[in-house]
Motif scaffolding. Structure first.
Motif, PDB file in Angstrom:
ATOM      1  N   LEU A  91      24.057 108.587  92.188  1.00  0.00           N
ATOM      2  CA  LEU A  91      23.574 109.943  92.474  1.00  0.00           C
ATOM      3  C   LEU A  91      24.408 110.589  93.583  1.00  0.00           C
ATOM      4  O   LEU A  91      24.764 111.772  93.495  1.00  0.00           O
ATOM      5  N   ALA A  92      24.697 109.815  94.621  1.00  0.00           N
ATOM      6  CA  ALA A  92      25.493 110.347  95.729  1.00  0.00           C
ATOM      7  C   ALA A  92      26.894 110.733  95.272  1.00  0.00           C
ATOM      8  O   ALA A  92      27.447 111.746  95.712  1.00  0.00           O
ATOM      9  N   ARG A  93      27.471 109.936  94.375  1.00  0.00           N
ATOM     10  CA  ARG A  93      28.816 110.243  93.865  1.00  0.00           C
ATOM     11  C   ARG A  93      28.781 111.482  92.964  1.00  0.00           C
ATOM     12  O   ARG A  93      29.629 112.362  93.076  1.00  0.00           O
ATOM     13  N   ARG A  94      27.766 111.541  92.084  1.00  0.00           N
ATOM     14  CA  ARG A  94      27.740 112.615  91.086  1.00  0.00           C
ATOM     15  C   ARG A  94      27.317 113.953  91.673  1.00  0.00           C
ATOM     16  O   ARG A  94      27.947 114.978  91.410  1.00  0.00           O
ATOM     17  N   TRP A  95      26.230 113.952  92.474  1.00  0.00           N
ATOM     18  CA  TRP A  95      25.636 115.207  92.914  1.00  0.00           C
ATOM     19  C   TRP A  95      26.096 115.646  94.300  1.00  0.00           C
ATOM     20  O   TRP A  95      25.992 116.828  94.637  1.00  0.00           O
ATOM     21  N   LEU A  96      26.574 114.713  95.118  1.00  0.00           N
ATOM     22  CA  LEU A  96      27.009 115.075  96.467  1.00  0.00           C
ATOM     23  C   LEU A  96      28.518 114.965  96.645  1.00  0.00           C
ATOM     24  O   LEU A  96      29.053 115.397  97.659  1.00  0.00           O
ATOM     25  N   ARG A  97      29.191 114.358  95.661  1.00  0.00           N
ATOM     26  CA  ARG A  97      30.650 114.213  95.701  1.00  0.00           C
ATOM     27  C   ARG A  97      31.124 113.479  96.954  1.00  0.00           C
ATOM     28  O   ARG A  97      32.179 113.803  97.518  1.00  0.00           O
ATOM     29  N   ILE A  98      30.349 112.494  97.389  1.00  0.00           N
ATOM     30  CA  ILE A  98      30.755 111.699  98.545  1.00  0.00           C
ATOM     31  C   ILE A  98      31.825 110.711  98.089  1.00  0.00           C
ATOM     32  O   ILE A  98      31.637 110.006  97.101  1.00  0.00           O
ATOM     33  N   PRO A  99      32.951 110.639  98.778  1.00  0.00           N
ATOM     34  CA  PRO A  99      34.012 109.702  98.373  1.00  0.00           C
ATOM     35  C   PRO A  99      33.511 108.260  98.354  1.00  0.00           C
ATOM     36  O   PRO A  99      32.688 107.858  99.196  1.00  0.00           O
ATOM     37  N   ALA A 100      33.991 107.485  97.389  1.00  0.00           N
ATOM     38  CA  ALA A 100      33.544 106.098  97.233  1.00  0.00           C
ATOM     39  C   ALA A 100      33.774 105.281  98.498  1.00  0.00           C
ATOM     40  O   ALA A 100      32.989 104.382  98.816  1.00  0.00           O
ATOM     41  N   ARG A 101      34.829 105.576  99.252  1.00  0.00           N
ATOM     42  CA  ARG A 101      35.145 104.801 100.455  1.00  0.00           C
ATOM     43  C   ARG A 101      34.084 104.963 101.537  1.00  0.00           C
ATOM     44  O   ARG A 101      34.007 104.150 102.462  1.00  0.00           O
ATOM     45  N   ARG A 102      33.266 106.022 101.450  1.00  0.00           N
ATOM     46  CA  ARG A 102      32.228 106.251 102.454  1.00  0.00           C
ATOM     47  C   ARG A 102      30.844 105.833 101.978  1.00  0.00           C
ATOM     48  O   ARG A 102      29.847 106.092 102.654  1.00  0.00           O
ATOM     49  N   LEU A 103      30.757 105.173 100.829  1.00  0.00           N
ATOM     50  CA  LEU A 103      29.473 104.729 100.285  1.00  0.00           C
ATOM     51  C   LEU A 103      29.386 103.216 100.296  1.00  0.00           C
ATOM     52  O   LEU A 103      30.339 102.523  99.924  1.00  0.00           O
ATOM     53  N   ARG A 104      28.254 102.694 100.700  1.00  0.00           N
ATOM     54  CA  ARG A 104      27.988 101.260 100.675  1.00  0.00           C
ATOM     55  C   ARG A 104      26.627 101.036 100.031  1.00  0.00           C
ATOM     56  O   ARG A 104      25.738 101.877 100.154  1.00  0.00           O
ATOM     57  N   VAL A 105      26.455  99.899  99.374  1.00  0.00           N
ATOM     58  CA  VAL A 105      25.166  99.546  98.783  1.00  0.00           C
ATOM     59  C   VAL A 105      24.639  98.293  99.477  1.00  0.00           C
ATOM     60  O   VAL A 105      25.315  97.263  99.496  1.00  0.00           O
ATOM     61  N   ILE A 106      23.464  98.407 100.072  1.00  0.00           N
ATOM     62  CA  ILE A 106      22.758  97.247 100.632  1.00  0.00           C
ATOM     63  C   ILE A 106      21.380  97.243  99.977  1.00  0.00           C
ATOM     64  O   ILE A 106      20.494  98.000 100.380  1.00  0.00           O
ATOM     65  N   PRO A 107      21.184  96.442  98.932  1.00  0.00           N
ATOM     66  CA  PRO A 107      19.927  96.494  98.184  1.00  0.00           C
ATOM     67  C   PRO A 107      18.727  96.078  99.032  1.00  0.00           C
ATOM     68  O   PRO A 107      18.814  95.147  99.838  1.00  0.00           O
ATOM     69  N   THR A 108      17.630  96.787  98.874  1.00  0.00           N
ATOM     70  CA  THR A 108      16.378  96.398  99.530  1.00  0.00           C
ATOM     71  C   THR A 108      15.602  95.503  98.569  1.00  0.00           C
ATOM     72  O   THR A 108      14.600  95.896  97.990  1.00  0.00           O
ATOM     73  N   SER A 109      16.108  94.306  98.376  1.00  0.00           N
ATOM     74  CA  SER A 109      15.487  93.410  97.401  1.00  0.00           C
ATOM     75  C   SER A 109      15.820  91.971  97.760  1.00  0.00           C
ATOM     76  O   SER A 109      16.623  91.710  98.647  1.00  0.00           O
ATOM     77  N   VAL A 110      15.193  91.051  97.054  1.00  0.00           N
ATOM     78  CA  VAL A 110      15.493  89.629  97.195  1.00  0.00           C
ATOM     79  C   VAL A 110      15.831  89.106  95.807  1.00  0.00           C
ATOM     80  O   VAL A 110      15.379  89.638  94.802  1.00  0.00           O
ATOM     81  N   PRO A 111      16.646  88.060  95.723  1.00  0.00           N
ATOM     82  CA  PRO A 111      16.996  87.530  94.401  1.00  0.00           C
ATOM     83  C   PRO A 111      15.781  86.907  93.715  1.00  0.00           C
ATOM     84  O   PRO A 111      14.872  86.383  94.367  1.00  0.00           O
ATOM     85  N   ASP A 112      15.774  86.991  92.391  1.00  0.00           N
ATOM     86  CA  ASP A 112      14.723  86.329  91.616  1.00  0.00           C
ATOM     87  C   ASP A 112      14.809  84.830  91.836  1.00  0.00           C
ATOM     88  O   ASP A 112      15.894  84.258  91.882  1.00  0.00           O
TER      89      ASP A 112
END
Length: 205
Positions: free
Chosen positions: A115-136
């Motif tokens: 969503l951030a890439r598509r609708w906000l056009r934030i460059p990939a280099r400034r985006l990080r993913v830290i999932p709020t989850s635990v592994p199954d």
């Protein structure tokens, strides 16, 4: 103010309270930006980390104006489906403008990143993913007594973005009966009660 502030001070951490962070008033926002600018000048941090929409807005503006590196954790972008149309449009326009600032944005999952890439056009280099989850992982289950119905429990604010309606519909697709306990209140509660009744789902609110 709140329990986090009490805990921080009890541990000996220096904590400052900035008023107006939850307000949409331009005057309160401007005051909050000035307060955070003053705090950044005082503390001279190597990096500033902010969370959520309102605090993220004022902190990113303050940090950018002083050229202080900033990290913004978006706990769900505020313009997704389920948010009222007018509020969603205003939130999207605000985030689109803020996306031009040099902050690194932490997303809670790959969908939010897209969503951030598509609708906000934030460059990939400034985006990080830290999932709020635990592994199954396999968890030991208490043996069920004969005839007992499994119970699922969810604890949340009953509002459209939480998608409790999806959980209720999913119950009807399971091969065996389950019971759902929904703990919380919110503007969607009446609609959820009606949905559970219409689907004849076993839900306790």
């Amino acid at each position: 103010e709140g329990p986090v502030l009490v805990d921080a001070r009890r541990c000996g951490a220096e904590a400052h309270v900035i008023s107006g962070l939850a307000s949409s008033s331009p005057l309160h926002i401007a005051r909050a930006v000035r307060s955070i600018r003053s705090l950044i000048r005082l503390e001279r941090p190597d990096v500033v980390h902010c969370h959520s929409s309102h605090a993220g807005l004022v902190t990113r503006l303050a940090a950018a104006s002083l050229r202080t590196p900033c990290v913004f954790t978006a706990h769900g972008l505020p313009f997704k489906r389920g948010v009222p149309a007018a509020r969603r449009t205003v939130a999207w326009l605000a985030e689109l403008l803020l996306a031009r600032l040099p902050a690194t944005v932490v997303c809670i999952n790959e969908y939010e990143r897209s969503l951030a890439r598509r609708w906000l056009r934030i460059p990939a280099r400034r985006l990080r993913v830290i999932p709020t989850s635990v592994p199954d992982r396999p968890l030991p289950l208490a043996p069920r007594r004969g005839g007992e119905t499994p119970v699922i429990c969810t604890v949340c604010r009953l509002a459209p973005p939480k998608r409790v309606d999806t959980l209720i519909r999913a119950m009807t697709l399971l091969p065996e009966p389950v019971s759902l306990s929904v703990v919380g209140e919110g503007p969607a509660q009446d609609d959820l009660v009606e949905l559970a009744r219409a689907l004849d789902a076993e839900v306790t609110f």
